[in-house]
Write a protein that holds these residues in place. Sequence first.
Motif, short mmCIF file in Angstrom:
data_model
loop_
_atom_site.label_atom_id
_atom_site.label_comp_id
_atom_site.label_asym_id
_atom_site.label_seq_id
_atom_site.Cartn_x
_atom_site.Cartn_y
_atom_site.Cartn_z
N LEU A 106 3.02 15.77 -1.19
CA LEU A 106 1.73 15.61 -0.53
C LEU A 106 1.89 15.60 0.99
O LEU A 106 1.15 16.27 1.71
N GLU B 154 0.10 7.16 -0.49
CA GLU B 154 -0.93 8.04 -1.02
C GLU B 154 -2.35 7.51 -0.79
O GLU B 154 -3.28 8.27 -0.64
N VAL B 155 -2.49 6.18 -0.77
CA VAL B 155 -3.85 5.65 -0.67
C VAL B 155 -4.36 5.65 0.77
O VAL B 155 -5.55 5.55 1.01
N ARG B 156 -3.46 5.72 1.74
CA ARG B 156 -3.95 5.73 3.12
C ARG B 156 -3.63 7.08 3.75
O ARG B 156 -3.33 7.19 4.92
N ILE B 157 -3.74 8.10 2.92
CA ILE B 157 -3.27 9.41 3.33
C ILE B 157 -4.09 9.99 4.47
O ILE B 157 -3.54 10.46 5.46
N LEU C 219 0.81 -1.21 0.00
CA LEU C 219 0.00 0.00 0.00
C LEU C 219 0.85 1.26 0.00
O LEU C 219 1.48 1.58 1.00
N PRO C 220 0.88 1.97 -1.09
CA PRO C 220 1.62 3.22 -1.13
C PRO C 220 0.99 4.24 -0.18
O PRO C 220 -0.20 4.17 0.13
#
Lengths: 306, 340
Positions: A241, A120-123, A117-118
């Motif tokens: 981000l 960015e997806v669990r930001i 999971l990068p």
Amino acid sequence: MVERARGTDIACHLILIAGALLVCLPLYFAFVAGSHTVADVLAVPFPLLPGDQFLENARVAWEKGNLGRLFVNSLIVALGITVGKIAVSLLSAFAISYFRFRYRMLAFWLIFVSLMLPVEVRILPTYESVANAALPLQWLINALDVGGWIGALTGQRVEITVEWNMINSYGGLILPLIASATATFLFRQFFLTVPEELCEAARIDGASPLRFFWSVLLPLSVSNMVALAIILFLYGWNQYLWPLLFTTERDMATAVIGLKHLIPRSDMEPAWNIAMNAALLVMLPPVIVVVVLQRWFVKGLVDSSK
Amino acid sequence: MPHTAGTLAEVRRDPGGTAAAPAARTAPVPVRPLGKPASRAAGRAGLKRSHFRQARLPWLLLLPQLLILALFFFIPALRALAQAFLLADPFGTRMQFVWFDNFIALLESPEYQSSVWVTIWFTLAQNVLTITVAGILAFATDRVIRTRGLYRTVILLPYAIAPVIAGILWAFLFNPAVGPIAHALHALGVGWDPNRNGWDAFVLVTLAATWKHICYDYVFLVAALLAVPASLLEAAAVDGAGPALRFVRISLPMIGPTVFFLLVMNFVYGLFETFAIIDAVTHGGPAGATMILVYKVYQDGFVHIDLGSSAAQSVLLMIFAVILTMLQFRYVERNVNYDV
């Protein structure tokens, strides 16, 4: 080269020149824009040659963007990510590949599932975790003196208290980006190729595991560490981000975020010359790293993707 | 996914991975008898044949990594999962368990559907453009000997440049008020304006994303082409095959696994790492024309504060990410098996 083919060779050179020009086009116009006055940049036939205002613009950009302070922040964050991730990964890769212990496979999977999971997806949840203080883990953090440990790594003292809110702190900028197993995976792959005889010999000589790690494994890993360090430095310096969300104080922002604030919006004076100049300044450190350490950089890029 | 990763296969060969743990009691650093047949220990899932047996030290070594992962990976991921099934009122005071309502609302919303399509077109366009240009450049680099290093240095430069800066550079070039290329387009009679025209914005974002990523594919393709055995190429040349034919018939099949890997990596890049480009160039606009999924998660979560929907989107993206990672592992496996 298999045969002589002048036509093909010339075509290849032309292709490469076109490619190089394509790469340079935005950089060149950034340089042109960064070396003119505002009036010249806004002129309708856009100037095609650089002007003489580059240093003056650089000075203005440096002051207006608070870049001195932000460069220091970026450096701390990038080096913190680099050193932190390499240290953490080396230790856990060593544990995974050189020790037999109960629940070893559990540990293995806990670590490597994070490859999936990068950030960015669990930001959003990650942001909440960090902003709402990690209360249940407080005692653990105190017991382990994580702050001192980070301090030792980054040279920057990080205070960790019960109301721990990592917004606007170096820890908040660094730690979430260390939380992935890419580097661990890389070192594990490397350790698997280290000859078995080395460990056997070390043990026959009576070396403890840590001694073996320090005197044998670490020196062997230097080239991998350097290659990975370059990739991680670029990764850290170029983060966007995360610092965007994690820094609300201008003094804690990174250089990339500072640059973002210099980009003219519709209600501002269109100082594109300053913005483009600042863009060149901010990209300079990573560009120098890539150009000077190209061989290592390519090795790191190829290694860290496998 | 029985054979997605080399590591998975290794695990199955080691049903008793923890069986020998009690042996740790015997000595501080017990040594496995060296004379034992290697085949018995060889299958221990990525464990060195010559290893240490200790109970506590490995956990101490693992502790920093596991702590950081727990704090910044597992807890957030689980929270996203939980939130995806909850509905909070606007003040965040009450939570209600709503099963799959968030997902259903999401999949039915026209904005999300349009965002899915934008993402598909964007990642596809970026992917095809990137690998094609990188392939052509790598092919040319493979044939050129003099000045190869110089070309390579220049082509690698964008890797050093932050995605957001790449976005800013391209936004400037094509800025309808000041950008030199926009001026040129206007002079040619093209009514270029990415702030109003969705198609223009889409093209601009795709160009910037491609420009930033060509270098990545290029590095791998050049390395892969170098590894193609010269003997094969020479034999084909003797049989009368020209450079282009040799590339298509010999090099391309040999670098097939690398190309596959790069296609997967390009998708990963397009899906997750182009956030900064979108944010710098278009903010997802105009009218959602460049609203890719990752940007929408951010917009809904941080700008519109719709936590349930944002979490549901995160979960869907996580599923994408897991699928792509599986594909990536397949590449690793093939890479090991066929040594390309």
